[in-house]
Design a protein around this motif. Structure first.
Motif, PDB file in Angstrom:
ATOM      1  N   ARG A 106      14.505   4.501   0.384  1.00 44.32           N
ATOM      2  CA  ARG A 106      13.740   3.861  -0.697  1.00 44.32           C
ATOM      3  C   ARG A 106      14.517   2.702  -1.283  1.00 44.32           C
ATOM      4  O   ARG A 106      13.977   1.620  -1.506  1.00 44.32           O
ATOM      5  CB  ARG A 106      13.399   4.906  -1.765  1.00 44.32           C
ATOM      6  CG  ARG A 106      12.889   4.365  -3.089  1.00 44.32           C
ATOM      7  CD  ARG A 106      11.744   3.395  -2.999  1.00 44.32           C
ATOM      8  NE  ARG A 106      10.522   4.015  -2.569  1.00 44.32           N
ATOM      9  CZ  ARG A 106       9.462   3.320  -2.170  1.00 44.32           C
ATOM     10  NH1 ARG A 106       9.472   2.001  -2.166  1.00 44.32           N
ATOM     11  NH2 ARG A 106       8.384   3.922  -1.769  1.00 44.32           N
TER      12      ARG A 106
ATOM     13  N   THR B  18       1.060   7.502  -3.214  1.00 43.35           N
ATOM     14  CA  THR B  18       2.251   6.673  -3.227  1.00 43.35           C
ATOM     15  C   THR B  18       2.857   6.615  -1.830  1.00 43.35           C
ATOM     16  O   THR B  18       2.437   7.317  -0.920  1.00 43.35           O
ATOM     17  CB  THR B  18       3.281   7.254  -4.206  1.00 43.35           C
ATOM     18  OG1 THR B  18       3.589   8.570  -3.800  1.00 43.35           O
ATOM     19  CG2 THR B  18       2.736   7.256  -5.630  1.00 43.35           C
ATOM     20  N   GLU B  19       3.847   5.791  -1.693  1.00 50.89           N
ATOM     21  CA  GLU B  19       4.507   5.616  -0.397  1.00 50.89           C
ATOM     22  C   GLU B  19       5.432   6.778  -0.074  1.00 50.89           C
ATOM     23  O   GLU B  19       6.098   7.332  -0.945  1.00 50.89           O
ATOM     24  CB  GLU B  19       5.336   4.335  -0.402  1.00 50.89           C
ATOM     25  CG  GLU B  19       4.513   3.087  -0.465  1.00 50.89           C
ATOM     26  CD  GLU B  19       5.388   1.845  -0.471  1.00 50.89           C
ATOM     27  OE1 GLU B  19       4.944   0.849   0.074  1.00 50.89           O
ATOM     28  OE2 GLU B  19       6.506   1.895  -1.023  1.00 50.89           O
TER      29      GLU B  19
ATOM     30  N   ARG C 237       0.336   3.525   0.582  1.00 53.56           N
ATOM     31  CA  ARG C 237      -0.111   2.267   0.006  1.00 53.56           C
ATOM     32  C   ARG C 237       1.025   1.246  -0.005  1.00 53.56           C
ATOM     33  O   ARG C 237       2.111   1.511  -0.502  1.00 53.56           O
ATOM     34  CB  ARG C 237      -0.602   2.516  -1.416  1.00 53.56           C
ATOM     35  CG  ARG C 237      -1.152   1.287  -2.074  1.00 53.56           C
ATOM     36  CD  ARG C 237      -1.693   1.596  -3.430  1.00 53.56           C
ATOM     37  NE  ARG C 237      -0.736   2.376  -4.195  1.00 53.56           N
ATOM     38  CZ  ARG C 237      -1.076   3.155  -5.194  1.00 53.56           C
ATOM     39  NH1 ARG C 237      -2.313   3.279  -5.530  1.00 53.56           N
ATOM     40  NH2 ARG C 237      -0.150   3.828  -5.850  1.00 53.56           N
TER      41      ARG C 237
END
Length: 129
Positions: free
Chosen positions: A16, A80-81, A58
């Protein structure tokens, strides 16, 4: 595979951070794009300093410069991702979760690594849910 000694949680956190560091032009770092048979965006693998990073869900600008809200065709939120590095230990599950407007997909970490190695820029999922 320099990150294989990390726990899955630490590896996803590192992924991330690496993807976020690519900034608003992260699409310039795309290695592999995954689409479904209906040509919806499913996932992308990006080149990062930590190694290839998988991102599903997304994306920040899925519709280009128009910035429409990315929702499923029936109004469901795509969520969410999910972000993870492709490199993992051989003992971990090979599957990675992904989603598009058609529904849930399961992608193979091994197939994505093979696509990166062979410079395959686009993959299409063959099965959905």
């Amino acid at each position: 595979m320099r990150n294989v000694a990390l726990t899955p949680v630490d590896r996803r956190r590192l992924a991330r951070e690496a993807v976020d560091a690519l900034g608003s032009q992260r699409s310039d770092h795309a290695l592999v794009r995954v689409t479904c048979p209906a040509n919806h965006h499913v996932a992308t693998v990006y080149r990062t300093p930590e190694g290839p990073a998988f991102v599903a869900g997304r994306a920040p600008h899925t519709h280009g410069s128009r910035d429409f809200v990315d929702t499923a065709h029936h109004g469901d939120s795509l969520g969410t991702e999910y972000v993870d590095l492709l490199d993992a230990t051989e003992f971990e599950d090979d599957t990675l979760p992904a989603r598009c407007a058609c529904g849930a997909h399961t992608l193979s970490r091994r197939e994505l690594r093979d696509a990166v190695r062979s410079h395959t820029h686009t993959l299409s999922t063959t099965t959905g849910k």
